[in-house]
Motif scaffolding. Structure first.
Motif, mmCIF file in Angstrom:
data_model
loop_
_atom_site.group_PDB
_atom_site.id
_atom_site.type_symbol
_atom_site.label_atom_id
_atom_site.label_comp_id
_atom_site.label_asym_id
_atom_site.label_seq_id
_atom_site.Cartn_x
_atom_site.Cartn_y
_atom_site.Cartn_z
ATOM 1 N N VAL A 62 49.468 157.447 -61.063
ATOM 2 C CA VAL A 62 48.421 156.298 -61.610
ATOM 3 C C VAL A 62 47.769 155.465 -60.428
ATOM 4 N N GLU A 63 46.515 155.239 -60.385
ATOM 5 C CA GLU A 63 45.854 154.452 -59.754
ATOM 6 C C GLU A 63 44.925 153.785 -60.237
ATOM 7 N N GLY A 64 44.629 152.626 -59.771
ATOM 8 C CA GLY A 64 43.473 151.752 -60.387
ATOM 9 C C GLY A 64 42.394 151.485 -59.282
ATOM 10 N N SER A 65 41.254 150.980 -59.843
ATOM 11 C CA SER A 65 40.210 150.695 -58.922
ATOM 12 C C SER A 65 39.274 150.039 -59.477
ATOM 13 N N TRP A 66 38.264 149.065 -58.758
ATOM 14 C CA TRP A 66 37.290 148.102 -58.995
ATOM 15 C C TRP A 66 35.980 148.174 -58.343
ATOM 16 N N SER A 67 34.908 147.481 -58.517
ATOM 17 C CA SER A 67 33.777 147.649 -57.563
ATOM 18 C C SER A 67 34.077 147.221 -56.167
ATOM 19 N N SER A 68 34.832 146.115 -55.896
ATOM 20 C CA SER A 68 34.981 145.460 -54.350
ATOM 21 C C SER A 68 36.544 146.154 -54.037
ATOM 22 N N ASP A 69 37.022 147.115 -54.521
ATOM 23 C CA ASP A 69 37.969 147.883 -54.169
ATOM 24 C C ASP A 69 37.701 148.654 -52.777
ATOM 25 N N ALA A 70 38.185 148.231 -51.633
ATOM 26 C CA ALA A 70 38.030 148.793 -50.484
ATOM 27 C C ALA A 70 38.224 150.512 -50.301
ATOM 28 N N ALA A 71 39.569 150.639 -51.106
ATOM 29 C CA ALA A 71 39.599 152.012 -51.151
ATOM 30 C C ALA A 71 39.352 153.065 -52.403
ATOM 31 N N ARG A 72 38.063 152.244 -52.858
ATOM 32 C CA ARG A 72 37.654 152.917 -53.998
ATOM 33 C C ARG A 72 37.160 154.329 -54.089
ATOM 34 N N ARG A 73 36.155 154.409 -52.837
ATOM 35 C CA ARG A 73 35.708 155.860 -52.683
ATOM 36 C C ARG A 73 36.708 156.842 -52.426
ATOM 37 N N GLU A 74 37.896 156.648 -51.683
ATOM 38 C CA GLU A 74 38.932 157.454 -51.422
ATOM 39 C C GLU A 74 39.890 157.873 -52.556
ATOM 40 N N LYS A 75 39.942 156.946 -53.464
ATOM 41 C CA LYS A 75 40.722 157.141 -54.747
ATOM 42 C C LYS A 75 40.040 157.950 -55.661
ATOM 43 N N ILE A 76 38.624 157.820 -55.695
ATOM 44 C CA ILE A 76 37.901 158.607 -56.729
ATOM 45 C C ILE A 76 37.882 160.122 -56.042
ATOM 46 N N VAL A 77 37.740 160.087 -54.852
ATOM 47 C CA VAL A 77 38.027 161.832 -54.500
ATOM 48 C C VAL A 77 39.147 162.130 -54.595
ATOM 49 N N LEU A 78 40.311 161.451 -54.615
ATOM 50 C CA LEU A 78 41.548 161.965 -55.100
ATOM 51 C C LEU A 78 41.783 162.284 -56.439
ATOM 52 N N PHE A 79 40.930 161.493 -57.260
ATOM 53 C CA PHE A 79 40.933 161.784 -58.752
ATOM 54 C C PHE A 79 40.020 162.978 -59.142
ATOM 55 N N ARG A 80 39.153 163.368 -58.210
ATOM 56 C CA ARG A 80 38.156 164.330 -58.435
ATOM 57 C C ARG A 80 39.308 165.784 -57.962
ATOM 58 N N VAL A 94 42.787 154.051 -63.777
ATOM 59 C CA VAL A 94 42.383 152.827 -64.518
ATOM 60 C C VAL A 94 41.483 152.167 -63.821
ATOM 61 N N CYS A 95 40.167 151.964 -64.526
ATOM 62 C CA CYS A 95 38.995 151.345 -63.832
ATOM 63 C C CYS A 95 38.398 150.281 -64.746
ATOM 64 N N THR A 96 37.459 149.513 -64.096
ATOM 65 C CA THR A 96 36.489 148.824 -64.899
ATOM 66 C C THR A 96 35.130 149.826 -64.936
ATOM 67 N N SER A 97 34.118 149.336 -65.454
ATOM 68 C CA SER A 97 32.950 149.935 -65.645
ATOM 69 C C SER A 97 32.228 150.659 -64.756
ATOM 70 N N ILE A 98 32.967 150.822 -63.415
ATOM 71 C CA ILE A 98 32.427 151.387 -62.224
ATOM 72 C C ILE A 98 32.135 152.856 -62.413
ATOM 73 N N LEU A 99 33.077 153.450 -63.319
ATOM 74 C CA LEU A 99 32.922 154.798 -63.510
ATOM 75 C C LEU A 99 32.491 155.407 -65.052
ATOM 76 N N GLU A 100 31.841 154.317 -65.526
ATOM 77 C CA GLU A 100 31.148 154.680 -66.788
ATOM 78 C C GLU A 100 29.907 155.560 -66.762
ATOM 79 N N ARG A 101 29.503 155.843 -65.694
ATOM 80 C CA ARG A 101 28.212 156.846 -65.427
ATOM 81 C C ARG A 101 28.263 157.463 -64.148
ATOM 82 N N GLY A 102 27.290 158.492 -64.118
ATOM 83 C CA GLY A 102 26.921 159.265 -62.992
ATOM 84 C C GLY A 102 28.273 159.942 -62.478
#
Length: 561
Positions: free
Chosen positions: A453-471, A479-487
């Motif tokens: 389980v991981e979480g991220s938000w707009s100012s999270d420095a590791a955001r991009r790395e975590k998204i890659v791992l999720f992909r 767990v995230c805010t609206s940063i991943l609600e689109r696109g």
């Protein structure tokens, strides 16, 4: 060159010109705004600075033999004063024009251009002034006065901070600080777009969607072909200045624009694909590059160093678009109703400013705002509909689960819901605030100790790395805010929206979050669950919106399921 020095005056330093008589007006005119209280210039400081510059220019053999004096910049002033051999190098000058065309450069960007050209600061300034004298460029004060207000020329904002300086009251723009702060002691260099002589003009009839020889990575469905054709007609036949492409979540609206983009590129015209959020920009650029491999498609976002390499097709966040001026013939504005673009007069100003006077805009969204629908109603904006997903299956209608999420029993019920979702794929858990991301990431880590389980938000420095791992499937619950609600499209993803009745969530946000499910052709199904304490109008409207979209798709005869 001293930090904070008004560059306009430094450029105006010339030799052998008459003394400028002292006046009560700022000597930096027209490169400083007429501030409410007229600044008093320290003439002794200027004289000392002029003497230092004289000594330095003589030492560096810049062709100056007499004492330099201040002069306002004019078309006649330079570059004769800069007797530098490189200014006669037409190859370098043409490269400079290609780099700077359609851009507005602030001082903090000069060094990037210098490095790109392999020239010094003084040589770059000489090229700039040469472009000004040719009538293709201009120097501008950062602030422009309109009646009693002052506006930043780069972002159009009148939101500034005032502070004292040697040259009197000085303003710093507060709304374009994200791409580098600007103040009224600086100037802006703007190089207008110039049509390349002898460029190939292609008959747009040869670029119709059904006639293009280009093959795309996505084979168009009937609905997509219909939308692409309508879009082409609106732009090339109806000459619509603004067109809304209203598409269902996962309909492939970006790809539907490919034939239109192709028709502009074939005519050697510049195209910009802009989106408010970094994640969308970084997701779209590879898809564009894959389908237009002969172009070096540039990506501009706050996550990357600034790229000055010219490109016919640019992908940028809406903040980065503020760097351009009348540069693009076609702008595709994705997620036009998304934060931070929606409601931002600065970002809207940037998009309008980056568009050529004869340019056209295509707005893409699954959830158009009331404002753009009003423009459609008043026929100021054309509209094209694409109500069905590319695989032909309907958008999943969200399920509702009442749960206040306040007691142990609530967590037990939530865990049951998430266990059912995780059986079908990874879960995106949306929460309304950053604080709740941190809190619920911890809660879910304890509840699902056997999962990642991981979480991220707009100012999270590791955001991009975590998204890659999720992909990649390395994270089970994200767990995230609206940063991943689109696109973003993730195969097999399921969605849970905690606190779906929160006031931060409007109907469009809920539709977008639910729309993350079932997007891929391999997994066209999915579930979205709204976890709520009290039913809200936004939840009702979101469900109704999705149902209406699915009903329209059925009327078109395009649904597979």
């Amino acid at each position: 060159m001293s930090p904070g020095l008004p560059l306009g005056k430094l450029l105006a330093v010339t030799a052998g010109l008459p003394d400028k008589k002292p006046t009560t007006q700022p000597a930096t005119q027209p490169f400083s705004p007429a501030l409410p209280s007229a600044p008093v210039i320290d003439r002794d400081f200027e004289n000392r600075l002029a003497q230092k510059l004289t000594n330095r220019m003589k030492k560096e053999n810049m062709g100056v033999q007499e004492k330099v004096r201040w002069q306002d910049i004019s078309r006649e002033a330079l570059p004769e004063a800069f007797n530098i051999e490189v200014l006669q190098n037409e190859t370098v000058y043409q490269k400079f024009l290609r780099i700077a065309e359609g851009r507005q450069l602030a001082e903090n960007e000069f060094r990037i251009v210098e490095k790109k050209l392999g020239v010094s600061t003084k040589e770059l300034l000489g090229f700039m002034q040469k472009a000004v004298q040719s009538g293709n460029a201009e120097w501008l004060p950062i602030f422009e006065q309109v009646r009693s207000r002052y506006f930043c020329r780069r972002c159009g904002s009148s939101h500034y901070e005032e502070w004292p300086s040697l040259y009197g009251d000085t303003y710093t723009c507060l709304d374009c600080r994200e791409i580098g702060p600007l103040n009224s002691l600086q100037i802006l260099f703007r190089l207008h777009s110039v049509d390349v002589p002898g460029q190939t003009q292609v008959d747009t009839d040869k670029c119709k969607p059904d006639q293009t020889v280009r093959s795309y990575s996505l084979e168009f469905t009937f609905a997509q072909e219909k939308a692409a054709e309508e879009l082409w007609q609106q732009v090339h036949r109806q000459k619509a200045q603004e067109t809304l492409l209203w598409a269902a979540c996962g309909a492939g609206k970006t790809e539907v624009c490919f034939p239109l983009i192709d028709s502009f590129l074939r005519q050697n015209k510049k195209v910009l694909f802009a989106a408010p959020r970094q994640d969308v920009v970084h997701d779209v650029q590879p898809r564009l590059q894959k389908n237009f491999p002969e172009y070096n498609i540039k990506i501009l976002s706050g996550a990357l160093p600034q790229d000055m390499e010219p490109s016919k097709l640019t992908v940028a966040t809406t903040h980065q678009v503020l760097r351009f001026y009348r540069a693009f013939h076609l702008i595709i504005l994705d997620e036009t109703d998304a934060y931070p673009y929606e409601g931002s007069s600065v970002l809207e100003y940037g998009i309008r400013q980056a568009l050529r006077p004869d340019g056209q805009i295509i707005c893409l969204t699954a959830t158009p705002s009331a404002e753009i629908l009003l423009r459609v109603k008043s026929q100021k904006c054309a509209i094209v509909r694409l109500p069905v997903r590319h695989h032909g299956f309907p958008v999943p209608v969200p399920e509702w689960q009442k749960n206040k999420l306040t007691r142990d029993r609530s967590l037990v019920e939530l865990k049951k819901v998430l266990l059912k979702l995780i059986a079908d794929g990874p879960i995106l858990v949306f929460v309304p605030t950053v604080a709740l991301v941190k809190e619920w990431t911890g809660v879910l880590k304890m509840a699902f100790s056997d999962l990642r389980v991981e979480g991220s938000w707009s100012s999270d420095a590791a955001r991009r790395e975590k998204i890659v791992l999720f992909r990649q499937g390395d994270i089970n619950i994200f767990v995230c805010t609206s940063i991943l609600e689109r696109g973003i499209t993730i195969k097999g993803v399921q969605v849970a929206v905690l606190f779906a009745d929160h006031t931060l969530y409007d109907a469009r946000a809920l539709v977008q979050m639910a729309g993350r499910t079932g997007r891929s052709a391999e997994c066209p199904f999915g579930r979205a669950v709204f976890i709520y304490a009290e039913q809200t109008q936004a939840m009702i409207q979101a469900n109704r919106w999705i149902q209406d979209q699915n009903r329209l798709a059925e009327e078109w005869g395009c649904l597979n399921g």
